[in-house]
Design a protein around this motif. Structure first.
Motif, short mmCIF file in Angstrom:
data_model
loop_
_atom_site.label_atom_id
_atom_site.label_comp_id
_atom_site.label_asym_id
_atom_site.label_seq_id
_atom_site.Cartn_x
_atom_site.Cartn_y
_atom_site.Cartn_z
N MET A 1 63.27 -31.47 53.01
CA MET A 1 61.40 -31.79 52.87
C MET A 1 61.11 -32.77 52.55
O MET A 1 60.50 -33.29 53.12
CB MET A 1 60.75 -30.23 52.22
N ASP A 2 61.70 -33.92 51.70
CA ASP A 2 61.76 -34.58 51.57
C ASP A 2 61.72 -35.61 52.36
O ASP A 2 61.89 -36.36 52.47
CB ASP A 2 62.08 -35.08 49.70
N ARG A 3 63.42 -35.07 52.81
CA ARG A 3 63.83 -36.21 53.99
C ARG A 3 62.90 -36.42 54.95
O ARG A 3 62.98 -37.98 55.58
CB ARG A 3 65.03 -35.86 54.39
N TYR A 4 62.45 -35.37 55.62
CA TYR A 4 61.15 -36.11 56.37
C TYR A 4 59.86 -35.81 56.27
O TYR A 4 59.08 -36.11 57.29
CB TYR A 4 61.34 -34.45 57.95
N GLY A 5 59.78 -36.03 55.05
CA GLY A 5 58.46 -36.39 54.64
C GLY A 5 57.42 -34.76 54.87
O GLY A 5 55.83 -35.31 55.02
N VAL A 6 57.30 -33.72 54.29
CA VAL A 6 57.22 -32.87 54.65
C VAL A 6 56.51 -32.13 53.48
O VAL A 6 57.05 -31.90 52.77
CB VAL A 6 58.59 -31.57 55.18
N ILE A 7 55.15 -31.65 53.55
CA ILE A 7 54.59 -31.40 52.40
C ILE A 7 54.25 -30.14 52.59
O ILE A 7 53.64 -29.52 53.96
CB ILE A 7 52.92 -32.05 52.74
N GLY A 8 54.89 -29.39 51.85
CA GLY A 8 54.82 -27.66 51.91
C GLY A 8 53.64 -27.30 51.58
O GLY A 8 53.34 -27.83 49.33
N LEU A 9 52.77 -26.31 51.92
CA LEU A 9 51.81 -26.03 51.60
C LEU A 9 51.89 -24.21 51.46
O LEU A 9 52.15 -23.66 52.92
CB LEU A 9 50.44 -26.41 52.47
N THR A 10 51.72 -24.08 50.64
CA THR A 10 51.46 -22.34 49.85
C THR A 10 49.85 -22.27 50.03
O THR A 10 48.99 -22.32 49.77
CB THR A 10 52.64 -21.65 49.27
N SER A 11 50.39 -20.20 50.28
CA SER A 11 48.91 -20.11 49.99
C SER A 11 48.51 -18.33 49.40
O SER A 11 50.51 -18.35 49.18
CB SER A 11 48.08 -19.33 51.10
N PRO A 12 47.96 -18.45 48.41
CA PRO A 12 47.86 -16.95 47.67
C PRO A 12 48.33 -15.48 48.54
O PRO A 12 48.30 -15.25 49.19
CB PRO A 12 47.09 -16.76 47.14
N PRO A 13 49.65 -15.17 47.30
CA PRO A 13 50.22 -14.00 48.12
C PRO A 13 49.56 -12.67 47.95
O PRO A 13 48.55 -12.72 47.64
CB PRO A 13 51.63 -13.77 47.44
N ARG A 14 49.49 -12.04 49.13
CA ARG A 14 48.77 -10.85 49.78
C ARG A 14 46.72 -11.09 49.33
O ARG A 14 46.50 -10.37 48.78
CB ARG A 14 49.14 -9.48 48.58
N TYR A 15 46.33 -12.62 49.64
CA TYR A 15 45.03 -12.16 49.81
C TYR A 15 44.78 -12.63 50.79
O TYR A 15 44.83 -13.63 51.42
CB TYR A 15 45.27 -13.52 48.80
N PRO A 16 43.97 -11.43 51.21
CA PRO A 16 43.89 -11.63 52.92
C PRO A 16 42.41 -12.40 53.70
O PRO A 16 42.25 -13.21 54.74
CB PRO A 16 42.92 -10.12 53.79
N PRO A 17 41.28 -13.11 52.83
CA PRO A 17 40.41 -13.63 53.32
C PRO A 17 41.53 -15.13 53.17
O PRO A 17 41.24 -15.96 54.60
CB PRO A 17 39.89 -14.52 51.75
N PHE A 18 42.47 -15.51 53.13
CA PHE A 18 42.83 -16.60 52.83
C PHE A 18 44.23 -16.29 53.80
O PHE A 18 44.34 -17.27 54.65
CB PHE A 18 44.05 -16.74 51.69
#
Length: 94
Positions: A1-18
């Motif tokens: 990810m660093d090589r291509y400048g990708v930013i990893g975004l995560t969301s809370p697991p098992r949180y349906p509103p998100f």
């Protein structure tokens, strides 16, 4: 990810509103793929998934989207993405 400048975004697991929209999309793709398999489509899994994604994003208008396809809604809402160089690992801004 660093090589291509990708930013990893995560969301809370098992949180349906998100995660609700993502979970619904995955459920729709799985359902479409299973239907293709049941009805004797002699194709590879990759081909069935590509067809499912094509159908869900490009071909089928959705009543919930006012009769538009998913891509039309997505493109209408697209804003210019922020400059990725302002983000740092951990989500902090410089």
């Amino acid at each position: 990810m660093d090589r291509y400048g990708v930013i990893g975004l995560t969301s809370p697991p098992r949180y349906p509103p998100f995660n609700g929209k993502k979970e619904r999309s995955i459920r729709d793709i799985k359902s479409y793929e299973r239907a293709q398999r049941r009805h004797c489509h002699r194709t590879t899994l990759a081909e069935r998934l590509a067809e499912a994604i094509q159908d869900l994003n490009e071909d089928r208008p959705r009543p919930v989207l006012g009769g538009r396809i998913a891509r039309e809604v997505f493109l209408a809402r697209c804003d210019k993405l922020p400059d990725r160089t302002i983000f740092q690992k951990g989500g902090e801004r410089s």
